[in-house]
Design an enzyme around this catalytic site. Structure first.
Site, short mmCIF file in Angstrom:
data_model
loop_
_atom_site.label_atom_id
_atom_site.label_comp_id
_atom_site.label_asym_id
_atom_site.label_seq_id
_atom_site.Cartn_x
_atom_site.Cartn_y
_atom_site.Cartn_z
N THR A 17 0.80 -1.21 0.12
CA THR A 17 -0.02 0.16 0.14
C THR A 17 0.80 1.34 0.08
O THR A 17 0.32 2.49 0.00
CB THR A 17 -1.11 -0.09 1.31
OG1 THR A 17 -0.07 -0.27 2.28
CG2 THR A 17 -2.14 -1.01 0.93
N THR A 20 5.46 3.79 -3.56
CA THR A 20 6.37 3.21 -4.50
C THR A 20 5.87 1.78 -4.77
O THR A 20 6.06 1.33 -6.08
CB THR A 20 7.73 2.97 -3.75
OG1 THR A 20 8.18 4.46 -3.36
CG2 THR A 20 8.73 2.39 -4.59
N LYS A 43 -4.06 -3.70 6.92
CA LYS A 43 -5.05 -3.20 5.83
C LYS A 43 -5.64 -4.38 5.20
O LYS A 43 -5.91 -4.45 4.23
CB LYS A 43 -4.04 -2.60 4.75
CG LYS A 43 -3.29 -1.34 5.18
CD LYS A 43 -4.03 0.00 5.06
CE LYS A 43 -3.60 1.26 5.22
NZ LYS A 43 -2.47 1.89 4.54
N HIS A 247 26.96 3.06 -3.42
CA HIS A 247 26.48 1.75 -2.74
C HIS A 247 27.19 1.65 -1.39
O HIS A 247 28.67 1.83 -1.52
CB HIS A 247 26.69 0.58 -3.58
CG HIS A 247 25.92 0.46 -4.58
ND1 HIS A 247 26.15 -0.52 -5.78
CD2 HIS A 247 24.57 0.78 -5.01
CE1 HIS A 247 24.96 -0.54 -6.47
NE2 HIS A 247 24.22 0.38 -6.05
#
Length: 300
Positions: A17, A20, A43, A247
Site C-alpha cells: 500500500t 512506491t 490493511k 552503494h
C-alpha cells in the site's frame, strides 16, 4: 528455461500500500507478472491495484499459494519483513529496499541459516525473466527473451547492458540484480551456478564494482567450473580510496577492492572485461562470435 523465476511464479508484494510499491505493482502486473496478493499489517481485507491485501505473509501464502515475495518495506522495518517471509517458507524473497542497517542484515543472514528461502538483495533492482515474469523495479520494455544471463551489483548498469544486448538482437534468459550492499542474500557465484546449470543460458555478463572480493571469488569459480563464456565489467576505476561510491559496499579500504585488482583477476581467469559501460554488449557479442555462439544467441 530460466533461473529463479518464470511465468508460473506466484508473487506477493510486502508493503503493497506504499506509493512506491503501488507504482511498481502496477508495472509488474502490466508486464504479466502473476501477483496474487499483497501484505500490509492493518490493511487486510482491502485491495490494491485489484490485488487482495493481507495482514501477514503467512495468511497471504495460505490463501494464495504464493511462492515468492518482493519487499518494498521502508529500511527500519525491512529486516523484519524478510524474516516474516522466510518464516512463511517462501522459495524466493527479493528485497528492493535500500539503507537497511548492516547489523540488521547480519541478523537476517543468521536467521536464514538452514532455511529453504533464497533471498535476493537487499538494495537491488530485482529479477526478470523476459516476457514471463518481472519482480522489482527494472524497466520491462528494454528486455528481450533469449539466451544471455546477466548478473550485477548495480541496477542501472544492468539496464545499460540489457539495452545494448536487446538493441543488437541478443535476448536474455534472466537478469539478476544481487544488490549493492556489503551483506546480501545471493552472491555472484550462486547466480553463476544457476546460469551454468540452465540449458537456456549460453553466456553470461557479470557486472561488478569496487569494494569487497566477491568479483575475485566469482572469477576463480568461473575458471574452475563454468562451461559457458563470461564477460565482465567493473565499475569504479577512478574511485578514490576510502570514499563510499553510491552503494554501501562500493568502497576501497585498506588498499583492497580496487577496480584494477578485480580486472586483473578476471582477466587471469579467462574473463574478458569491457573497458567502459558503453561496450558491455559489444564485448559479449565479440566473445560470442569467437565461440560461434552468436547465431544461437540472436533473437529471431
Amino acid at each position: 528455461m530460466s533461473v529463479f523465476i518464470n511465468k508460473d511464479t506466484r508473487v506477493i508484494v510486502q508493503g503493497i500500500t506504499g506509493s512506491t510499491a503501488l507504482f511498481h505493482t502496477k508495472q509488474m502486473l502490466e508486464y504479466g507478472t502473476n501477483i496474487v496478493g499483497g501484505v500490509t499489517p492493518g490493511k487486510g481485507g482491502t485491495e490494491a491495484e485489484g490485488v487482495p491485501v493481507f495482514n501477514t505473509v503467512a495468511e497471504a501464502v495460505q490463501t494464495t499459494g504464493a511462492n515468492a515475495s518482493v519487499i518494498y518495506v521502508p529500511a527500519p522495518f525491512a529486516a523484519d519483513a524478510i524474516m516474516e517471509a522466510v518464516d512463511a517458507e517462501l522459495d524466493l524473497v527479493i528485497c528492493i529496499t535500500e539503507h537497511i542497517p548492516v547489523l540488521d542484515m547480519v541478523k537476517v543472514k543468521r536467521f536464514m541459516e538452514g532455511k529453504k528461502t533464497r533471498l535476493i538483495g537487499p538494495n537491488c533492482p530485482g529479477v526478470i525473466t523476459p516476457e514471463e515474469c518481472k519482480i522489482g523495479i527494472m524497466p520491462g520494455y528494454i528486455h528481450k527473451k533469449g539466451h544471455v544471463g546477466v548478473v550485477s551489483r548495480s541496477g542501472t548498469l544492468t539496464y545499460e547492458a540489457v539495452h545494448q544486448l536487446s538493441e543488437a538482437g541478443v535476448g536474455q534468459s534472466t537478469a539478476v540484480g544481487i544488490g549493492g550492499d556489503p551483506v546480501n542474500g545471493t552472491n555472484f557465484i550462486d547466480v553463476l551456478k544457476a546460469f551454468n546449470e540452465d540449458p537456456d543460458t549460453h553466456a553470461v555478463i557479470m557486472i561488478g564494482e569496487i569494494g569487497g572480493t566477491a568479483e575475485e571469488e566469482a572469477a576463480e569459480w568461473v575458471k574452475a567450473n563454468m562451461t559457458k563464456p563470461v564477460v565482465g565489467f567493473i565499475g569504479g576505476k577512478t574511485a578514490p580510496p576510502g570514499k563510499r561510491m553510491g552503494h554501501a559496499g562500493a568502497i576501497i579500504s585498506g588498499g583492497k577492492g580496487t577496480a584494477d585488482e578485480k580486472i586483473k583477476t578476471l582477466n587471469a581467469c579467462g574473463i574478458e572485461v569491457a573497458e567502459t559501460p558503453s561496450v558491455m554488449g559489444e564485448t559479449l557479442i565479440k566473445v560470442l562470435k569467437e565461440k560461434n555462439l552468436f547465431e544461437t544467441c540472436k533473437t529471431h
